[in-house]
Design a protein around this motif. Structure first.
Motif, PDB file in Angstrom:
ATOM      1  N   ALA A   1      21.301  33.213  21.739  1.00  0.00           N
ATOM      2  CA  ALA A   1      20.281  32.540  22.552  1.00  0.00           C
ATOM      3  C   ALA A   1      19.927  33.398  23.762  1.00  0.00           C
ATOM      4  CB  ALA A   1      20.776  31.167  23.004  1.00  0.00           C
ATOM      5  N   VAL A   2      18.689  33.238  24.235  1.00  0.00           N
ATOM      6  CA  VAL A   2      18.187  34.000  25.381  1.00  0.00           C
ATOM      7  C   VAL A   2      17.364  33.064  26.258  1.00  0.00           C
ATOM      8  CG1 VAL A   2      16.787  35.957  26.159  1.00  0.00           C
ATOM      9  CG2 VAL A   2      18.028  36.095  23.983  1.00  0.00           C
ATOM     10  N   ILE A   3      17.549  33.155  27.569  1.00  0.00           N
ATOM     11  CA  ILE A   3      16.679  32.464  28.524  1.00  0.00           C
ATOM     12  C   ILE A   3      16.190  33.493  29.536  1.00  0.00           C
ATOM     13  CG2 ILE A   3      16.523  30.697  30.313  1.00  0.00           C
ATOM     14  CD1 ILE A   3      18.602  29.076  28.820  1.00  0.00           C
ATOM     15  N   ALA A   4      14.871  33.518  29.745  1.00  0.00           N
ATOM     16  CA  ALA A   4      14.254  34.444  30.689  1.00  0.00           C
ATOM     17  C   ALA A   4      13.368  33.659  31.649  1.00  0.00           C
ATOM     18  CB  ALA A   4      13.430  35.500  29.950  1.00  0.00           C
ATOM     19  N   TRP A   5      13.086  34.247  32.815  1.00  0.00           N
ATOM     20  CA  TRP A   5      12.281  33.542  33.795  1.00  0.00           C
ATOM     21  C   TRP A   5      11.451  34.514  34.616  1.00  0.00           C
ATOM     22  CZ3 TRP A   5      17.577  33.514  33.563  1.00  0.00           C
ATOM     23  CH2 TRP A   5      18.270  34.270  34.519  1.00  0.00           C
ATOM     24  N   ARG A   6      10.354  33.962  35.129  1.00  0.00           N
ATOM     25  CA  ARG A   6       9.490  34.658  36.098  1.00  0.00           C
ATOM     26  C   ARG A   6       9.269  33.712  37.264  1.00  0.00           C
ATOM     27  NH1 ARG A   6       4.127  36.489  33.208  1.00  0.00           N
ATOM     28  NH2 ARG A   6       3.980  34.234  33.266  1.00  0.00           N
ATOM     29  N   VAL A   7       9.575  34.174  38.462  1.00  0.00           N
ATOM     30  CA  VAL A   7       9.428  33.351  39.662  1.00  0.00           C
ATOM     31  C   VAL A   7       8.178  33.818  40.402  1.00  0.00           C
ATOM     32  CG1 VAL A   7      10.513  32.537  41.776  1.00  0.00           C
ATOM     33  CG2 VAL A   7      11.947  33.176  39.816  1.00  0.00           C
ATOM     34  N   PRO A   8       7.140  32.985  40.473  1.00  0.00           N
ATOM     35  CA  PRO A   8       5.918  33.414  41.176  1.00  0.00           C
ATOM     36  C   PRO A   8       6.127  33.420  42.687  1.00  0.00           C
ATOM     37  CG  PRO A   8       5.704  31.137  40.471  1.00  0.00           C
ATOM     38  CD  PRO A   8       7.009  31.634  39.909  1.00  0.00           C
ATOM     39  N   ALA A   9       5.365  34.229  43.351  1.00  0.00           N
ATOM     40  CA  ALA A   9       5.421  34.278  44.819  1.00  0.00           C
ATOM     41  C   ALA A   9       5.048  32.919  45.395  1.00  0.00           C
ATOM     42  CB  ALA A   9       4.469  35.356  45.327  1.00  0.00           C
ATOM     43  N   GLY A  10       5.804  32.477  46.381  1.00  0.00           N
ATOM     44  CA  GLY A  10       5.489  31.224  47.056  1.00  0.00           C
ATOM     45  C   GLY A  10       5.865  29.972  46.291  1.00  0.00           C
ATOM     46  N   TRP A  11       6.716  30.120  45.267  1.00  0.00           N
ATOM     47  CA  TRP A  11       7.070  28.932  44.470  1.00  0.00           C
ATOM     48  C   TRP A  11       7.817  27.898  45.304  1.00  0.00           C
ATOM     49  CZ3 TRP A  11      11.720  26.596  42.966  1.00  0.00           C
ATOM     50  CH2 TRP A  11      11.581  25.600  41.988  1.00  0.00           C
ATOM     51  N   ARG A  12       7.455  26.606  45.085  1.00  0.00           N
ATOM     52  CA  ARG A  12       8.115  25.492  45.753  1.00  0.00           C
ATOM     53  C   ARG A  12       8.477  24.426  44.714  1.00  0.00           C
ATOM     54  NH1 ARG A  12       3.523  26.179  48.894  1.00  0.00           N
ATOM     55  NH2 ARG A  12       2.690  24.142  48.241  1.00  0.00           N
ATOM     56  N   PRO A  13       9.400  23.515  45.007  1.00  0.00           N
ATOM     57  CA  PRO A  13       9.825  22.523  44.024  1.00  0.00           C
ATOM     58  C   PRO A  13       8.668  21.728  43.421  1.00  0.00           C
ATOM     59  CG  PRO A  13      11.305  22.468  45.909  1.00  0.00           C
ATOM     60  CD  PRO A  13      10.196  23.410  46.259  1.00  0.00           C
ATOM     61  N   GLU A  14       7.687  21.389  44.230  1.00  0.00           N
ATOM     62  CA  GLU A  14       6.567  20.587  43.717  1.00  0.00           C
ATOM     63  C   GLU A  14       5.710  21.339  42.719  1.00  0.00           C
ATOM     64  OE1 GLU A  14       5.413  21.810  48.022  1.00  0.00           O
ATOM     65  OE2 GLU A  14       7.220  21.241  46.891  1.00  0.00           O
ATOM     66  N   HIS A  15       5.861  22.662  42.630  1.00  0.00           N
ATOM     67  CA  HIS A  15       5.131  23.435  41.628  1.00  0.00           C
ATOM     68  C   HIS A  15       5.757  23.300  40.235  1.00  0.00           C
ATOM     69  CE1 HIS A  15       3.781  26.231  45.137  1.00  0.00           C
ATOM     70  NE2 HIS A  15       3.001  25.163  45.036  1.00  0.00           N
ATOM     71  N   GLY A  16       7.001  22.878  40.195  1.00  0.00           N
ATOM     72  CA  GLY A  16       7.639  22.612  38.916  1.00  0.00           C
ATOM     73  C   GLY A  16       8.002  23.864  38.124  1.00  0.00           C
ATOM     74  N   ILE A  17       8.529  23.604  36.930  1.00  0.00           N
ATOM     75  CA  ILE A  17       8.965  24.655  36.009  1.00  0.00           C
ATOM     76  C   ILE A  17       8.272  24.428  34.679  1.00  0.00           C
ATOM     77  CG2 ILE A  17      10.964  25.719  34.883  1.00  0.00           C
ATOM     78  CD1 ILE A  17      12.682  24.288  37.099  1.00  0.00           C
ATOM     79  N   ARG A  18       7.709  25.465  34.118  1.00  0.00           N
ATOM     80  CA  ARG A  18       7.072  25.365  32.798  1.00  0.00           C
ATOM     81  C   ARG A  18       7.933  26.124  31.786  1.00  0.00           C
ATOM     82  NH1 ARG A  18       0.668  24.523  32.435  1.00  0.00           N
ATOM     83  NH2 ARG A  18       0.517  22.894  34.024  1.00  0.00           N
ATOM     84  N   ILE A  19       8.425  25.404  30.797  1.00  0.00           N
ATOM     85  CA  ILE A  19       9.385  25.929  29.832  1.00  0.00           C
ATOM     86  C   ILE A  19       8.755  25.923  28.443  1.00  0.00           C
ATOM     87  CG2 ILE A  19      11.683  25.597  28.816  1.00  0.00           C
ATOM     88  CD1 ILE A  19      12.279  23.810  31.332  1.00  0.00           C
TER      89      ILE A  19
END
Length: 419
Positions: free
Chosen positions: A59-77
């Motif tokens: 299994a593999v999990i990868a992520w990209r964190v955008p500049a200025g991310w805040r909790p209300e922006h959520g996570i798209r999986i």
């Protein structure tokens, strides 16, 4: 995004590189490395950065964190799975019957067993040596599960019933054959190592192919679910940055229920998400706020209407190849899609002009399931189940339309971009 022909060629290359979940995870990692993603190890402390990934077995999990991310922006999986139904090598597998050398195998998942007969099979998987090191292994064609000729049993002309113990053991030699352990160690490049354990599967060695009167079909093993693994990886690497934290998740063991440390019922995704939000400075309340603003697309293959068995399908929903990926729906939530997730999926498709089709089971036919309900249950986030339509699902040679994998990648790109 790449043209459809380029996408299907790359899917064929991806399948060829991924005969098992362990090889798929290695290929995913190699592509992430090439795209300048940093690899982090679960046993070490993480300094969370913009582009990273981690692995756990197959299994593999990868992520990209955008500049200025805040909790209300959520996570798209986007979630998919790296495993497929297969025949798995047993411990102490060497058998000798009537002068033939055979290997003992057991059934992994729910393959169409008859499709595994009379094909040249290789062995692939992982070997673990006494020192604990892990080595990927892959051989060329070595094995074959032979059918009995109808001259020896006239009932076979009309109906074949396979006993899983007696009829599925492949042949690999006549008389004194080579030790299969030696073959595996040699193929792994460690002929002098002491083997402690292995997770090794048979795999069909026939390459993928485009065919049809207009070149409209694609045939391959492991389209369930490498078609989604590859489409989501392609989209993840090519999607422009959106407002949400983007997460790519490819799990193992979906075909046997997902209840493993690297399966969707296990803690892998929730552990990674918690470490990410902690690394970004969030407390528990902010972590839960982020989840409440999040969503997941569960991408797994679905069914095209079968022209020889139309009565097994819903009369009002009959998906066809090259008409777009499926939105999968089920009243009992065997698929996690609901009206909110449906809206999210339609927006993603519309943003890039991708056609889509609905799939719902015939009421008299049991409905399968996916990692979608598991993810929705574990994380409590909006989840929608989608995937390309297949014929011959769980066969050793599945079929899809050449355009649908690319359509799926386009729609997932739009989803991660913020549609």
């Amino acid at each position: 995004m790449a043209p459809m022909a380029s996408h299907i060629d790359d899917l064929a290359a991806f399948v060829a590189a991924s005969p098992t979940s362990y090889h798929a995870a290695s290929e995913i990692a190699a592509r992430l490395d090439s795209a300048a993603f940093g690899r982090v190890v679960e046993t070490e402390a993480w300094d969370v950065a913009e582009r990273q990934y981690t692995t756990r077995d197959g299994a593999v999990i990868a992520w990209r964190v955008p500049a200025g991310w805040r909790p209300e922006h959520g996570i798209r999986i986007v979630g998919s799975h790296t495993d497929s139904p297969a025949l798995k090598l047993k411990p102490n597998p060497i058998l000798s019957t009537a002068g033939w050398q055979q290997l003992g195998v057991e059934v992994y998942g729910g393959p169409l067993l008859g499709t595994w007969l009379d094909r040249e099979l290789g062995l692939a998987g992982r070997l673990v040596t006494r020192d604990g090191s892990v080595h990927l292994v892959r051989t060329g064609p070595l094995l074959r599960v032979p059918h009995l000729a109808p001259h020896l049993d006239r009932t076979l002309a009309d109906k074949v019933e396979l006993d899983r113990q007696r009829h599925l053991q492949p042949v690999y030699a006549v008389g004194e054959g080579p030790n299969p352990y030696d073959l595996l160690l040699g193929a792994a490049g460690i002929p002098d190592a002491e083997l402690a354990g292995y997770d090794v599967f048979c795999y069909p060695t026939e390459p993928s192919a485009v065919f049809g009167a207009q070149g409209e079909f694609f045939a391959s093993w492991r389209l369930d679910n490498l078609s989604s693994v590859h489409a989501s990886l392609t989209a993840f690497l090519e999607a422009p940055a959106g407002e949400s934290l983007a997460v790519y998740a490819a799990f193992d063991h979906e075909e046997v229920g997902s209840s493993t440390r690297s399966g969707a019922s296990g803690p892998f995704l929730s552990d990674v998400l918690r470490r990410l939000t902690e690394g970004l400075g969030l407390n528990e309340t902010d972590h839960l706020r982020a989840l409440a603003a999040s969503s997941c697309i569960s991408a797994d293959a679905g069914h095209a209407v079968h022209p020889n068995y139309p009565e097994h399908h819903d009369p009002g929903n009959r998906p066809l190849p090259n008409r777009g990926p499926l939105l999968k729906l089920n009243a009992s939530q065997r698929y996690a899609s609901d009206a909110v997730g449906t809206s999210l999926w339609y927006r993603s498709c519309a943003a890039v002009g991708v056609p889509t089709q609905e799939f719902v089971s015939n009421n008299a036919v049991p409905c399968g399931s996916t990692i979608g309900p598991l993810t929705a249950t574990r994380l409590g986030i909006v989840t929608v189940d989608v995937g390309i339509p297949l014929l011959s699902m769980h066969s050793a040679r599945e079929l899809c339309g050449v355009e649908d994998p690319g359509f799926l990648a386009w729609a997932l790109t739009a989803y991660w971009a913020g549609a």
